[in-house]
Design a protein around this motif. Structure first.
Motif, short mmCIF file in Angstrom:
data_model
loop_
_atom_site.label_atom_id
_atom_site.label_comp_id
_atom_site.label_asym_id
_atom_site.label_seq_id
_atom_site.Cartn_x
_atom_site.Cartn_y
_atom_site.Cartn_z
N ARG A 55 5.11 -16.30 27.45
CA ARG A 55 4.99 -16.76 26.07
C ARG A 55 6.38 -16.98 25.48
O ARG A 55 7.26 -16.16 25.60
CB ARG A 55 4.23 -15.73 25.25
N GLY A 56 6.58 -18.05 24.82
CA GLY A 56 7.87 -18.38 24.23
C GLY A 56 8.65 -19.29 25.14
O GLY A 56 8.98 -20.43 24.77
N ALA A 57 8.97 -18.82 26.36
CA ALA A 57 9.76 -19.65 27.28
C ALA A 57 8.99 -20.89 27.70
O ALA A 57 9.55 -22.00 27.74
CB ALA A 57 10.15 -18.83 28.50
N ALA A 58 7.68 -20.74 28.00
CA ALA A 58 6.89 -21.90 28.40
C ALA A 58 6.77 -22.91 27.27
O ALA A 58 6.84 -24.13 27.47
CB ALA A 58 5.50 -21.45 28.87
N GLY A 59 6.60 -22.41 26.05
CA GLY A 59 6.51 -23.31 24.91
C GLY A 59 7.81 -24.06 24.67
O GLY A 59 7.81 -25.24 24.31
N TYR A 60 8.94 -23.37 24.88
CA TYR A 60 10.24 -23.99 24.63
C TYR A 60 10.54 -25.09 25.66
O TYR A 60 11.09 -26.14 25.31
CB TYR A 60 11.32 -22.92 24.68
N PHE A 61 10.16 -24.87 26.92
CA PHE A 61 10.49 -25.82 27.97
C PHE A 61 9.38 -26.81 28.28
O PHE A 61 9.48 -27.59 29.22
CB PHE A 61 10.88 -25.07 29.26
N GLY A 62 8.29 -26.75 27.54
CA GLY A 62 7.24 -27.75 27.70
C GLY A 62 6.14 -27.38 28.66
O GLY A 62 5.54 -28.27 29.28
N GLY A 63 5.86 -26.09 28.81
CA GLY A 63 4.75 -25.66 29.66
C GLY A 63 5.19 -24.82 30.84
O GLY A 63 6.38 -24.77 31.19
N MET A 113 21.11 -13.01 36.86
CA MET A 113 21.97 -13.69 35.88
C MET A 113 21.60 -15.16 35.77
O MET A 113 21.62 -15.72 34.67
CB MET A 113 23.44 -13.52 36.28
N ALA A 114 21.25 -15.79 36.89
CA ALA A 114 20.86 -17.21 36.85
C ALA A 114 19.58 -17.39 36.05
O ALA A 114 19.45 -18.34 35.26
CB ALA A 114 20.70 -17.74 38.27
N LEU A 131 18.56 -19.10 31.44
CA LEU A 131 17.54 -20.01 30.90
C LEU A 131 16.55 -19.31 29.98
O LEU A 131 16.09 -19.90 29.01
CB LEU A 131 16.78 -20.66 32.05
N VAL A 132 16.17 -18.06 30.30
CA VAL A 132 15.14 -17.38 29.52
C VAL A 132 15.63 -15.98 29.15
O VAL A 132 16.53 -15.43 29.78
CB VAL A 132 13.81 -17.27 30.31
N VAL A 133 15.01 -15.42 28.13
CA VAL A 133 15.34 -14.07 27.69
C VAL A 133 14.21 -13.12 28.13
O VAL A 133 13.13 -13.56 28.49
CB VAL A 133 15.52 -14.00 26.16
N GLY A 134 14.50 -11.82 28.08
CA GLY A 134 13.50 -10.84 28.44
C GLY A 134 13.33 -10.67 29.93
O GLY A 134 12.25 -10.30 30.41
N VAL A 135 14.40 -10.91 30.71
CA VAL A 135 14.33 -10.78 32.16
C VAL A 135 14.20 -9.30 32.53
O VAL A 135 14.95 -8.46 32.05
CB VAL A 135 15.58 -11.39 32.83
N GLU A 136 13.24 -8.99 33.40
CA GLU A 136 13.03 -7.62 33.89
C GLU A 136 13.16 -7.62 35.41
O GLU A 136 12.43 -8.35 36.08
CB GLU A 136 11.66 -7.10 33.48
N VAL A 137 14.07 -6.82 35.93
CA VAL A 137 14.20 -6.69 37.38
C VAL A 137 13.19 -5.66 37.85
O VAL A 137 13.26 -4.49 37.48
CB VAL A 137 15.63 -6.25 37.78
N VAL A 138 12.22 -6.10 38.63
CA VAL A 138 11.19 -5.19 39.16
C VAL A 138 11.75 -4.40 40.34
O VAL A 138 11.62 -3.19 40.41
CB VAL A 138 9.94 -5.97 39.58
N ARG A 139 12.39 -5.08 41.24
CA ARG A 139 13.13 -4.49 42.35
C ARG A 139 13.99 -5.61 42.93
O ARG A 139 13.77 -6.79 42.63
CB ARG A 139 12.18 -3.93 43.42
N PRO A 140 15.00 -5.29 43.74
CA PRO A 140 15.81 -6.36 44.33
C PRO A 140 14.93 -7.35 45.07
O PRO A 140 14.21 -7.00 46.00
CB PRO A 140 16.74 -5.59 45.28
N GLY A 141 14.95 -8.61 44.62
CA GLY A 141 14.12 -9.66 45.20
C GLY A 141 13.07 -10.17 44.25
O GLY A 141 12.51 -11.25 44.48
#
Length: 541
Positions: free
Chosen positions: A119-127, A97-98, A102-112
């Motif tokens: 792409r997209g998030a890096a451009g929005y936040f400056g790299g 959730m944290a 900040l970003v969209v498209g979060v994928e939980v691979v496994r707990p941890g």
């Protein structure tokens, strides 16, 4: 119009991914759930061996693979927790959730571990550097856990980069992976242990050495699983791009009245829903590798989470992820949990692969095969068990698991059908005071009280040295005639829970062979030297 859509062909490198990794998450989650401070050494055990430990525990000499006694002797103040995937997933929801704030498209691979497309998030936040720094600060401040970030082309390379807090340049994933050990292929959930062991015995010690093999040779020697691992070792995508979008009817949806507000009810519901969802995909020749779980509450709140898996999800894997996700939603901290129960649930196959590897093989029948008539019969039996659970409840069907233990009744544990059949204690370990073979053919669920009589008809007991007070001559069972003893063996002392400081009753075991029609051998247990009580623990054929 056809329900199948096509994506743009993309034969280049895999998409660039950012992976956020929380080191030693099972140990961190176990300590958090038990209220143990972070500065105390902690370890998680499965099958009496350490499978995860905190950095503080490692500094004290604790290592993965250690036996419990060895780990506790190395670090006496070690806090020990049982492995619990549901607990790990529930507490990790706070981290997911944290990141999602900040970003969209979060994928939980496994707990941890969570993955995010760069792409997209890096451009929005400056790299990428700025994005990573912001995520680390945000997760540490809001979830209160330490994390590391890695960026690379593809999920596999990005995960290994996160373990090393590295940013791998675009197109250089192969060079980054080449010097790493071949054991890195055996990531949790990938089940490549046998493949890695075989490759090591062939003399290939690094990912680069394995990647240098010709793809044709890899397929002929290792099959489809080896091909997937070979692609990963080369820094390529796990599978070629899938140009088909699953048809909308493959989405599984269910409404609930009354709404679901308990985790146990959600876990029971998940089994039947996952079975139908998986069957629908299999009918179209597909299997799901990325599962979207979407829920709507009675008050109109929308909940969503995406789970990504290295291997195609089985019905049990789908049900587990739905259960973990409900656990995370319904047991979140106040203010983060939904204000009402879940009234509607949707399962969406966000990413699929060809399901040929899951289909029945032409030559897979016969002894030991998983296909053919045996595979069909197993699938039918599984559906029947789930149907019975749907009618009578989740505690109506059990399957047995053989665990370790000294006594026959301690070695068998009943697990509800569909739950993980993991061993708690290794059955092959050298258990002190274990009974000699053969084992009793029948182990009584409720021990039957009996009297063991000596030559004078007096009831026998045992001394402080665990020796009988006389020679067994007869055994008397309630509402049954007394039967003479032809032969006997024992007694064997039983040391139960010797490591605890709590006073415990003394026990012995005794084997007797009875005379008369239908002669039988019994396994008896004597409890309490002061107020002795004999019971029948097992019956030999």
């Amino acid at each position: 119009m056809s329900t199948t859509e096509f994506f743009v062909d993309d034969s280049g490198p895999p998409p660039r991914m950012l992976v956020l990794w929380c080191p030693d998450w099972p140990a961190v989650a176990g300590a958090a759930a038990a209220g143990v401070p972070a500065n105390r050494p902690a370890a998680v055990l499965l099958g009496n061996r350490v499978v995860a430990c905190s950095a503080v525990a490692r500094a004290s000499g604790v290592r993965r693979g250690m036996r419990r006694r060895e780990a506790q002797s190395t670090c006496p103040e070690l806090a020990v927790f049982a492995a619990d995937e549901a607990r790990d997933a529930r507490l990790f929801e706070t981290v997911a959730m944290a990141v999602e704030e900040l970003v969209v498209g979060v994928e939980v691979v496994r707990p941890g571990i969570v993955a995010v497309p760069v792409r997209g998030a890096a451009g929005y936040f400056g790299g990428e550097d700025a994005l990573a720094e912001l995520l680390v600060d945000h997760v540490s401040g809001n979830a209160g856990v330490e994390c590391q970030i890695g960026v690379a082309d593809g999920l596999f390379a990005a995960t290994l980069a996160a373990h090393r807090s590295m940013f791998v340049r675009r197109g250089e994933a192969g060079e980054f992976l080449a010097p790493l050990a071949i054991t890195e292929l055996d990531q949790p959930g990938a089940e490549r242990g046998e493949l890695v062991d075989l490759v090591k015995r062939l003399g290939l010690r690094t990912l680069g050495a394995f990647a240098a093999l010709a793809e044709r040779d890899v397929v002929s020697r290792f099959g489809a699983g080896g091909l997937l691992a070979h692609r990963l070792a080369n820094g390529r995508a796990e599978r070629p791009p899938d140009r088909r979008r699953p048809p909308p009817e493959l989405t599984a949806e269910k409404t609930f009245d009354p709404a679901l507000d308990r985790v146990d009810a959600a876990a029971f519901m998940a089994k039947s829903l996952a079975s139908g969802f998986h069957a629908g995909l299999a009918a179209h020749g597909l299997a799901c590798t990325m599962l979207g779980i979407y829920a709507t509450t009675e008050s109109g709140e929308e909940l969503a989470r995406v789970w990504r898996c290295a291997e195609p999800l089985t019905p049990e894997g789908i049900a587990d992820r739905v259960r973990w996700q409900f656990d995370g939603w319904l047991r979140a901290v106040p203010g983060a949990r939904p204000t009402a129960g879940v009234s509607r649930l949707r399962l969406v196959p966000e990413e699929t692969v060809e399901g040929a590897s899951l289909q029945q093989g032409l030559w897979q029948g016969g002894e030991g095969g998983e296909g053919g008539e045996d595979g069909v019969a197993a699938e039918r039996a599984s559906r029947a068990m789930v149907r019975v659970q749907g009618l009578l409840g989740p505690e109506s069907v059990f399957t047995a698991v053989l665990d370790g233990g000294a006594g026959p009744g301690e070695r068998v544990r009943l697990v509800p059908w569909g739950d993980q059949r993991a061993e708690r204690d290794p059955p092959g370990a050298a258990w002190p005071r274990r009974l000699p073979k053969p084992a009793p053919a029948t182990v009584l669920a409720e021990p039957m009280p009996v009297r063991v009589l000596g030559p004078a008809g007096d009831e026998l007991g045992f001394t402080a040295r665990r020796e009988l007070t006389g020679r067994p001559c007869a055994v008397s069972v309630d509402r049954a005639p007394t039967r003479a003893v032809l032969d006997w063996a024992g007694p064997w002392p039983v040391d139960s829970r010797w490591w605890t400081a709590v006073e415990r009753p003394e026990h012995v075991r005794l084997q007797v062979l009875l005379a008369g029609a239908g002669a039988a051998a019994l396994l008896l247990r004597g409890t309490g030297r002061e107020s002795l009580k004999w019971t029948v623990e097992g019956i030999y054929d």
